[in-house]
Design a protein around this motif. Structure first.
Motif, mmCIF file in Angstrom:
data_model
loop_
_atom_site.group_PDB
_atom_site.id
_atom_site.type_symbol
_atom_site.label_atom_id
_atom_site.label_comp_id
_atom_site.label_asym_id
_atom_site.label_seq_id
_atom_site.Cartn_x
_atom_site.Cartn_y
_atom_site.Cartn_z
ATOM 1 N N GLN A 1 -1.368 -4.810 19.783
ATOM 2 C CA GLN A 1 -0.419 -4.911 18.682
ATOM 3 C C GLN A 1 0.237 -3.553 18.455
ATOM 4 O OE1 GLN A 1 -1.833 -7.445 15.150
ATOM 5 N NE2 GLN A 1 -3.725 -6.715 16.061
ATOM 6 N N LYS A 2 1.453 -3.578 17.890
ATOM 7 C CA LYS A 2 2.138 -2.356 17.523
ATOM 8 C C LYS A 2 2.100 -2.190 16.005
ATOM 9 C CE LYS A 2 3.464 -1.019 21.620
ATOM 10 N NZ LYS A 2 2.883 0.209 22.220
ATOM 11 N N ALA A 3 1.839 -0.970 15.582
ATOM 12 C CA ALA A 3 1.907 -0.640 14.158
ATOM 13 C C ALA A 3 2.602 0.711 14.041
ATOM 14 C CB ALA A 3 0.512 -0.590 13.544
ATOM 15 N N TYR A 4 2.873 1.092 12.805
ATOM 16 C CA TYR A 4 3.601 2.341 12.567
ATOM 17 C C TYR A 4 2.945 3.099 11.414
ATOM 18 C CZ TYR A 4 6.920 -0.405 15.233
ATOM 19 O OH TYR A 4 7.488 -1.188 16.197
ATOM 20 N N LEU A 5 2.967 4.423 11.499
ATOM 21 C CA LEU A 5 2.484 5.227 10.381
ATOM 22 C C LEU A 5 3.502 5.148 9.254
ATOM 23 C CD1 LEU A 5 1.129 8.441 12.157
ATOM 24 C CD2 LEU A 5 -0.107 6.368 11.508
ATOM 25 N N THR A 6 3.019 4.993 8.036
ATOM 26 C CA THR A 6 3.906 4.725 6.912
ATOM 27 C C THR A 6 4.896 5.859 6.663
ATOM 28 O OG1 THR A 6 4.001 4.109 4.581
ATOM 29 C CG2 THR A 6 2.295 5.672 5.211
ATOM 30 N N GLN A 7 6.125 5.491 6.377
ATOM 31 C CA GLN A 7 7.145 6.454 5.965
ATOM 32 C C GLN A 7 7.188 6.600 4.454
ATOM 33 O OE1 GLN A 7 10.217 4.107 7.895
ATOM 34 N NE2 GLN A 7 10.677 5.821 9.247
ATOM 35 N N SER A 8 6.590 5.624 3.753
ATOM 36 C CA SER A 8 6.626 5.597 2.290
ATOM 37 C C SER A 8 5.703 4.504 1.812
ATOM 38 C CB SER A 8 8.059 5.329 1.809
ATOM 39 O OG SER A 8 8.089 4.989 0.442
ATOM 40 N N GLY A 9 5.142 4.685 0.645
ATOM 41 C CA GLY A 9 4.334 3.628 0.036
ATOM 42 C C GLY A 9 5.148 2.693 -0.830
ATOM 43 N N GLN A 10 6.467 2.899 -0.869
ATOM 44 C CA GLN A 10 7.318 2.216 -1.843
ATOM 45 C C GLN A 10 7.274 0.698 -1.765
ATOM 46 O OE1 GLN A 10 11.639 2.842 -1.602
ATOM 47 N NE2 GLN A 10 11.716 0.658 -2.097
ATOM 48 N N LEU A 11 7.431 0.129 -0.567
ATOM 49 C CA LEU A 11 7.510 -1.331 -0.476
ATOM 50 C C LEU A 11 6.248 -1.985 -1.011
ATOM 51 C CD1 LEU A 11 9.230 -1.878 3.012
ATOM 52 C CD2 LEU A 11 10.240 -1.241 0.808
ATOM 53 N N TYR A 12 5.107 -1.368 -0.736
ATOM 54 C CA TYR A 12 3.844 -1.908 -1.233
ATOM 55 C C TYR A 12 3.678 -1.660 -2.723
ATOM 56 C CZ TYR A 12 2.952 -2.560 3.675
ATOM 57 O OH TYR A 12 3.055 -2.973 4.979
ATOM 58 N N ALA A 13 4.241 -0.551 -3.207
ATOM 59 C CA ALA A 13 4.223 -0.288 -4.649
ATOM 60 C C ALA A 13 5.058 -1.325 -5.391
ATOM 61 C CB ALA A 13 4.739 1.117 -4.938
ATOM 62 N N GLU A 14 6.132 -1.809 -4.756
ATOM 63 C CA GLU A 14 6.916 -2.869 -5.385
ATOM 64 C C GLU A 14 6.053 -4.117 -5.583
ATOM 65 O OE1 GLU A 14 10.976 -3.603 -4.039
ATOM 66 O OE2 GLU A 14 10.893 -1.724 -2.906
ATOM 67 N N ALA A 15 5.198 -4.401 -4.614
ATOM 68 C CA ALA A 15 4.311 -5.566 -4.728
ATOM 69 C C ALA A 15 3.302 -5.374 -5.855
ATOM 70 C CB ALA A 15 3.596 -5.813 -3.404
ATOM 71 N N THR A 16 2.695 -4.205 -5.919
ATOM 72 C CA THR A 16 1.691 -3.984 -6.972
ATOM 73 C C THR A 16 2.344 -3.854 -8.344
ATOM 74 O OG1 THR A 16 1.650 -1.647 -6.322
ATOM 75 C CG2 THR A 16 -0.129 -3.038 -5.517
ATOM 76 N N ALA A 17 3.613 -3.406 -8.393
ATOM 77 C CA ALA A 17 4.315 -3.349 -9.676
ATOM 78 C C ALA A 17 4.536 -4.752 -10.225
ATOM 79 C CB ALA A 17 5.648 -2.622 -9.521
ATOM 80 N N ALA A 18 4.773 -5.719 -9.337
ATOM 81 C CA ALA A 18 4.923 -7.104 -9.785
ATOM 82 C C ALA A 18 3.608 -7.674 -10.302
ATOM 83 C CB ALA A 18 5.448 -7.972 -8.643
ATOM 84 N N ALA A 19 2.503 -7.056 -9.903
ATOM 85 C CA ALA A 19 1.184 -7.494 -10.381
ATOM 86 C C ALA A 19 0.754 -6.740 -11.631
ATOM 87 C CB ALA A 19 0.144 -7.300 -9.283
ATOM 88 N N LEU A 20 1.065 -5.423 -11.679
ATOM 89 C CA LEU A 20 0.516 -4.554 -12.725
ATOM 90 C C LEU A 20 1.567 -3.961 -13.662
ATOM 91 C CD1 LEU A 20 -2.056 -2.642 -10.467
ATOM 92 C CD2 LEU A 20 -2.505 -4.588 -11.977
ATOM 93 N N GLY A 21 2.827 -4.163 -13.370
ATOM 94 C CA GLY A 21 3.888 -3.686 -14.251
ATOM 95 C C GLY A 21 4.406 -2.311 -13.902
ATOM 96 N N LYS A 22 3.556 -1.287 -14.043
ATOM 97 C CA LYS A 22 3.942 0.095 -13.735
ATOM 98 C C LYS A 22 2.853 0.720 -12.873
ATOM 99 C CE LYS A 22 4.455 1.795 -17.913
ATOM 100 N NZ LYS A 22 4.890 2.690 -19.016
#
Length: 441
Positions: free
Chosen positions: A188-209
């Protein structure tokens, strides 16, 4: 003093010496330097919290004198003695040594590589694991730690929950040209993260801030003093937030970090000879200019930049010269920004984004803005950016199920610390820098 009494002496850190004047204490550390003058020795000890001068008399304490005489640099030692105030000494205190135990003596046949003289940068970087022991480098790392503490306290106090984003990701966040590709399990191919932002958007929808705080990676072939291939970012994300909310949060965060460093790390800032008069004045609000205005300012200053161009280090430095605080530049062309950035309804060719440019030529320290909340628009932007749509299905789910306006930003820790410390190069503000041609040590 008897051996039993010396053993019972309180074990203190050098930075705590001011609270033990007139008392006998124990300090555990390393010998940084040694000056000999007849029957007196003047060692300088370090223990990770600071440096302290010692005085050892052959007449009064012959055993301690014998243990320390001729001792080699960076030998590890445990010393006991009485703390005295001494304004002329580093830190304002010295220890009158009555006992000394050498834990490990650096052999004279293989002396410590980093002597008390000038060395070339490549020589020091090859020995970064030792270079960080020097007073300047240790002071910078303590300032960095203070900045991390202040940043987390600021975010926590404003109701943001710390969450974690993965290091391995299935696709790009900031464009495909700066991705580090990794061979994952079973081809499989994976990539080292360039930013945590996209995943933070997911957790923001769960936790607000929420906010993430961790390492990020960019495979940029850049050798400027502002670039690393591995660096740390603090990335807040909030549901029901807009551009203005994030600008205000960023102003407050930067100011809180600066003021904490100035207040709590004054000794370290003095060690690296940083003039803090400009830092002391950093407080919200910051000056704000539109991208359009920035282009006009640059052109008036003689720059060849034109509307639609992105800003590099030269343009950022030129813009910052007109301000003694960080400057907020907002509403860049949409074409310059990542696929997830929302457009300004009033001028759809512009993005609802902002950058914060540090003064004194230290460049962009924050980049962020409002995120695109429309499912249909986001799909179109992914396709226009030629990104693998299947890898972003989870991200599109955030727009399928309860999409709301939301916004965030990323603060680059190293650039912020470099500005606070006034360092010539960003490589000094991270313990082990990763750069274009350097992954050792």
């Amino acid at each position: 003093m008897t051996p039993e009494a010396e053993a019972a002496a309180p074990k203190i850190a050098i930075e705590e010496a001011g609270g033990y004047v007139g008392r006998t204490v124990m300090i555990r550390g390393w010998l940084y330097n040694l000056r000999e003058s007849g029957k007196l020795l003047f060692p300088i000890f370090r223990d990770g919290t600071g440096e302290m001068q010692g005085v050892v008399s052959q007449k009064e304490h012959p055993e301690a004198f014998g243990a320390l005489k001729g001792l080699t640099q960076e030998s590890s030692v445990i010393v006991t003695g009485k703390i005295q105030a001494e304004p002329r000494a580093p830190g304002g205190y010295e220890i009158h040594v009555s006992g000394a135990e050498v834990v490990q003596r650096v052999p004279e046949s293989e002396p410590y590589p980093i002597q008390l003289k000038e060395h070339g940068v490549d020589f020091l970087l090859d020995r970064r694991h030792l270079w960080i022991r020097t007073p300047r480098q240790a002071a910078i790392l303590r300032i960095r730690a203070e900045c991390v503490r202040a940043a987390r306290n600021f975010m926590d106090d404003r109701g943001y929950t710390l969450t974690d984003a993965p290091i391995f990701t299935p696709a790009a966040c900031e464009g495909t040209t700066t991705l580090f590709e990794v061979n994952y399990i079973d081809e499989q191919k994976a990539y080292l993260t360039q930013s945590g932002q996209l995943y933070a958007e997911a957790t923001a929808a769960a936790l607000g801030k929420v906010y993430t705080f961790g390492p990020t990676f960019r495979a940029e072939k850049s050798k400027t003093r502002r670039h690393l291939t591995e660096f740390w970012m603090l990335e807040p994300e909030a549901a029901y937030a807009h551009l203005e909310d994030m600008i205000e949060l960023g102003e407050g965060l930067v100011s809180a970090i600066i003021q904490a460093a100035v207040k709590n790390r004054a000794r370290e800032l003095a060690t690296i000879e940083r003039d803090v008069t400009k830092l002391e004045k950093i407080a919200p609000p910051f000056p704000r200019i539109r991208y359009d205005e920035a282009i006009e300012m640059l052109q008036n200053a003689g720059s060849a930049v034109k509307w639609g161009d992105d800003f590099g280090g030269a343009e950022e430095t030129l813009l910052s010269k007109g301000f003694d605080k960080p400057v907020v530049i907002h509403r860049y062309p949409v074409a310059l920004k990542a696929f997830y950035m929302a457009a300004d309804p009033a001028r759809p060719e512009l993005a609802l984004n902002f950058d914060v440019i540090a003064p004194e030529g230290f460049g962009e320290i924050i980049g962020g803005g409002e995120r695109e909340s429309s499912y249909e628009t986001l799909v179109r932007r992914i396709r226009e950016s030629h990104l693998p749509e299947e890898a972003f299905q989870w991200y599109l789910d955030l727009r399928r199920y309860g999409s709301v306006p939301h916004a965030g930003f990323g603060l680059g820790l190293e650039r912020t610390v470099a500005w606070i410390c006034g360092t010539e190069h960003i490589r000094e503000v991270i313990p082990f820098p990763r750069m274009l041609y350097r992954v050792y040590p």
